[in-house]
Design a protein around this motif. Structure first.
Motif, PDB file in Angstrom:
ATOM      1  N   VAL A 162       0.817  -1.210   0.000  1.00 19.37           N
ATOM      2  CA  VAL A 162       0.000   0.000   0.000  1.00 19.37           C
ATOM      3  C   VAL A 162       0.854   1.264   0.000  1.00 19.37           C
ATOM      4  O   VAL A 162       0.370   2.347  -0.353  1.00 19.37           O
ATOM      5  N   ALA A 163       2.119   1.158   0.364  1.00 21.17           N
ATOM      6  CA  ALA A 163       3.009   2.323   0.342  1.00 21.17           C
ATOM      7  C   ALA A 163       3.528   2.630  -1.057  1.00 21.17           C
ATOM      8  O   ALA A 163       4.130   3.686  -1.278  1.00 21.17           O
ATOM      9  N   ASP A 164       3.312   1.739  -2.009  1.00 23.45           N
ATOM     10  CA  ASP A 164       3.802   1.905  -3.388  1.00 23.45           C
ATOM     11  C   ASP A 164       2.660   2.480  -4.231  1.00 23.45           C
ATOM     12  O   ASP A 164       1.761   1.764  -4.657  1.00 23.45           O
ATOM     13  N   HIS A 165       2.712   3.771  -4.475  1.00 26.66           N
ATOM     14  CA  HIS A 165       1.574   4.433  -5.120  1.00 26.66           C
ATOM     15  C   HIS A 165       1.421   4.043  -6.586  1.00 26.66           C
ATOM     16  O   HIS A 165       0.300   3.997  -7.105  1.00 26.66           O
ATOM     17  N   ASP A 166       2.514   3.762  -7.261  1.00 29.82           N
ATOM     18  CA  ASP A 166       2.411   3.270  -8.628  1.00 29.82           C
ATOM     19  C   ASP A 166       1.748   1.895  -8.658  1.00 29.82           C
ATOM     20  O   ASP A 166       0.933   1.599  -9.544  1.00 29.82           O
TER      21      ASP A 166
ATOM     22  N   ASP B   3       2.997   6.921   4.569  1.00 33.04           N
ATOM     23  CA  ASP B   3       2.721   6.372   3.241  1.00 33.04           C
ATOM     24  C   ASP B   3       1.699   5.243   3.286  1.00 33.04           C
ATOM     25  O   ASP B   3       0.806   5.164   2.438  1.00 33.04           O
ATOM     26  N   VAL B   4       1.814   4.356   4.275  1.00 29.04           N
ATOM     27  CA  VAL B   4       0.873   3.240   4.373  1.00 29.04           C
ATOM     28  C   VAL B   4      -0.479   3.713   4.900  1.00 29.04           C
ATOM     29  O   VAL B   4      -1.529   3.431   4.312  1.00 29.04           O
ATOM     30  N   ASN B   5      -0.455   4.442   6.016  1.00 30.59           N
ATOM     31  CA  ASN B   5      -1.695   4.744   6.732  1.00 30.59           C
ATOM     32  C   ASN B   5      -2.532   5.847   6.102  1.00 30.59           C
ATOM     33  O   ASN B   5      -3.758   5.855   6.250  1.00 30.59           O
ATOM     34  N   LEU B   6      -1.882   6.788   5.422  1.00 29.74           N
ATOM     35  CA  LEU B   6      -2.617   7.948   4.907  1.00 29.74           C
ATOM     36  C   LEU B   6      -2.487   8.116   3.403  1.00 29.74           C
ATOM     37  O   LEU B   6      -3.496   8.170   2.696  1.00 29.74           O
ATOM     38  N   ASN B   7      -1.271   8.201   2.897  1.00 25.75           N
ATOM     39  CA  ASN B   7      -1.106   8.443   1.465  1.00 25.75           C
ATOM     40  C   ASN B   7      -1.675   7.302   0.633  1.00 25.75           C
ATOM     41  O   ASN B   7      -2.427   7.525  -0.330  1.00 25.75           O
ATOM     42  N   GLY B   8      -1.309   6.076   0.985  1.00 27.52           N
ATOM     43  CA  GLY B   8      -1.841   4.932   0.249  1.00 27.52           C
ATOM     44  C   GLY B   8      -3.350   4.858   0.340  1.00 27.52           C
ATOM     45  O   GLY B   8      -4.039   4.552  -0.643  1.00 27.52           O
ATOM     46  N   LEU B   9      -3.871   5.134   1.525  1.00 27.22           N
ATOM     47  CA  LEU B   9      -5.328   5.129   1.723  1.00 27.22           C
ATOM     48  C   LEU B   9      -6.004   6.133   0.795  1.00 27.22           C
ATOM     49  O   LEU B   9      -7.010   5.812   0.142  1.00 27.22           O
TER      50      LEU B   9
END
Length: 252
Positions: free
Chosen positions: A67-71, A114-120
């Motif tokens: 989930v931290a990998d936005h691509d 990155d995992v908890n907010l950006n990926g979400l």
């Protein structure tokens, strides 16, 4: 026979981080309510959950995703949206890093956010677009009591979970008029891997239990019912809400 407003038969739900703990309990709860499932998470982490859902007679798939990998989020969502109409998105994947704020590294901070907010957020974006085009959908994110409080030695986690509450409300404002309800669940102190350190500390564990009117740590299954409710027609007029499920912690 009148269909129950909690019945999810014919709905398809995406759940992130469903390999164990809250994510597994939520995925099983949705399946028991009738939904078919797509599980997004780390490679080889969700096979047990998949097998338990399949045993219920539901259609279930696994898509590997960090989930931290936005691509990778865009790629996975494109794959899922190409093959399915997703009715429900549950953003559960999350991590925590307990340490003194003075010692938090940029790498640690970035990973948690990155995992908890950006990926979400980007998962909401990828699955929310087709929901708004179709005019219906449910997005449920796992927030935290630390969406309201600061906690101790968890600055990055508290910041990210405050952000989850903010994103939930912002998207509800934009997408509610388009038929998509966006809500969150704030679990209290649940017996999962994230709380292992707290439960292992006799003083902290005792202090926590003394404040919870229910008198116990929560179980992951305690969150499943809230997820089913917010994913169902019973919650069609619930939007932008952070539902606290905490045994009464916030009432003290």
């Amino acid at each position: 026979m009148t269909r129950s407003p909690f019945d999810l038969t014919g709905r398809r739900a995406v759940v992130t981080g469903a390999g164990r703990g809250l994510g597994q309990a939520i995925a099983l709860g949705l399946a028991e309510a009738g939904a078919d499932l797509i599980l997004l998470g780390r490679a080889a982490s969700q096979t047990s959950t998949r097998d338990r859902i399949a045993a219920l007679g539901r259609d279930v798939e696994i898509v590997d995703l960090d989930v931290a990998d936005h691509d990778a989020i865009a790629h996975a969502a494109d794959q899922v949206n190409r093959d399915h109409d997703v009715d429900i998105l549950v953003n559960n994947a999350g991590i925590i890093d307990r340490q003194d704020s003075a010692d938090v590294t940029r790498q640690s901070w970035d990973r948690v956010v990155d995992v908890n907010l950006n990926g979400l957020f980007f998962l909401c974006q990828e699955f929310g677009r087709p929901m708004t085009r179709r005019g219906h959908g449910k997005i449920v994110s796992v927030a935290s009591l630390l969406s309201f409080q600061g906690g101790i030695r968890v600055a990055s986690y508290a910041a990210s979970k405050h952000g989850v509450a903010g994103v939930t409300k912002a998207l509800a404002n934009e997408w509610g008029p388009l038929g998509v309800q966006v809500n969150a669940i704030a679990p209290g102190y649940i017996a999962t891997d994230n709380t292992t350190a707290l439960r292992a500390d006799p003083d902290r564990s005792r202090a926590i239990l003394e404040r919870i009117p229910a008198g116990r740590w929560g179980d992951a299954s305690d969150i499943a019912g809230a997820a089913v409710f917010l994913s169902s027609a019973a919650a069609d007029y619930v939007n932008g809400h952070v539902l606290v499920v905490d045994g009464g912690w916030m009432a003290r």
